[in-house]
Scaffold this active site. Sequence first.
Site, PDB file in Angstrom:
ATOM      1  N   ASP A 129       0.843  -1.189   0.000  1.00 28.36           N
ATOM      2  CA  ASP A 129       0.000   0.000   0.000  1.00 28.36           C
ATOM      3  C   ASP A 129       0.881   1.242   0.000  1.00 28.36           C
ATOM      4  O   ASP A 129       2.049   1.201   0.410  1.00 28.36           O
ATOM      5  CB  ASP A 129      -0.881   0.042   1.257  1.00 28.36           C
ATOM      6  CG  ASP A 129      -1.855  -1.119   1.334  1.00 28.36           C
ATOM      7  OD1 ASP A 129      -2.179  -1.676   0.279  1.00 28.36           O
ATOM      8  OD2 ASP A 129      -2.268  -1.459   2.454  1.00 28.36           O
ATOM      9  N   ARG A 130       0.298   2.360  -0.410  1.00 27.16           N
ATOM     10  CA  ARG A 130       1.061   3.621  -0.438  1.00 27.16           C
ATOM     11  C   ARG A 130       1.707   3.918   0.907  1.00 27.16           C
ATOM     12  O   ARG A 130       2.863   4.335   0.971  1.00 27.16           O
ATOM     13  CB  ARG A 130       0.133   4.777  -0.834  1.00 27.16           C
ATOM     14  CG  ARG A 130       0.842   6.133  -0.917  1.00 27.16           C
ATOM     15  CD  ARG A 130      -0.151   7.239  -1.175  1.00 27.16           C
ATOM     16  NE  ARG A 130      -1.115   7.340  -0.081  1.00 27.16           N
ATOM     17  CZ  ARG A 130      -2.174   8.150  -0.093  1.00 27.16           C
ATOM     18  NH1 ARG A 130      -2.426   8.899  -1.157  1.00 27.16           N
ATOM     19  NH2 ARG A 130      -2.997   8.181   0.945  1.00 27.16           N
TER      20      ARG A 130
END
Length: 283
Positions: A129-130
């Site tokens: 994920d970011r």
Amino acid sequence: MQLTHIAIRDGRLSSFLREEMAMSAGLINRLKWHEKILVNGKPEHTDFAVQTGDTITVLLDAPQVEYPAEQGDLTILYEDDHVLAVDKPAGMLIHPSRSRNTGTLANFVMGYYEKTGQSCAFHPLTRLDRDTFGVVLLAKNGHINALLQAGQMQKTYHAVTFGGPEGEAGTIDAPIARKPLPSLLREVREDGKPSVTEYRVLERSEKLCKLELQPITGRTHQLRVHCAHMGFPILGDPQYGTAQSQAISVEMGIFTQRLCAKKIGFTHPITGESMTVESKLDA
């Protein structure tokens, strides 16, 4: 980029490509028509008779990408001719999207390849994920990517959670499904896909807990969903946290989820060596 193999037996070239070099039939067919398969430096057909001591070389082409190569900070944890492992910071996307074409890990890795004169592609084996940070393993071409995808990888994460499990170790076995559209989030639901996470307590304090997490399955948001479902959401998680966990995150000045991809273990696709790469970052 090239693969090299020195024959220790006699045989047809095609058998070396399939067996010793573990190449797919599709890749062999594509490369042979472009004279990218060489024996002792000369292009040869796949029925060529290879002799002991001959050098087989496969020239792997790197496809053109639609995003720019950029120079930027890149923490390299491990590199050889076939794989690259780097530390991704929180807040960075792995790959460009339609809305953002610059400033991602892919841009910086391609910039590094350009700077070092490597004709390589961007094939992430781990997609964080970011806001998840830590080690990302990358294959330098499609062939190595396929070999790694077919093997087993052991991923270990560290997380700081609000609250923690009663025991010191255990397993979370809870199916995960996507929430109804238009939401992109996930939830634990009976009709979800089987999802299993193993955990171990590393440290405890009055309100917080540091966990080692090992995802046995690989569902989207799995660790975040499982921790929240069990009543100890990951600190700083804006989607799956509770009002209490969000409040203490703000109080502590934490505005991104404290989830770190700490280690990844894999079998090297060329040497067969068991390898472990560890992040320099910490949850």
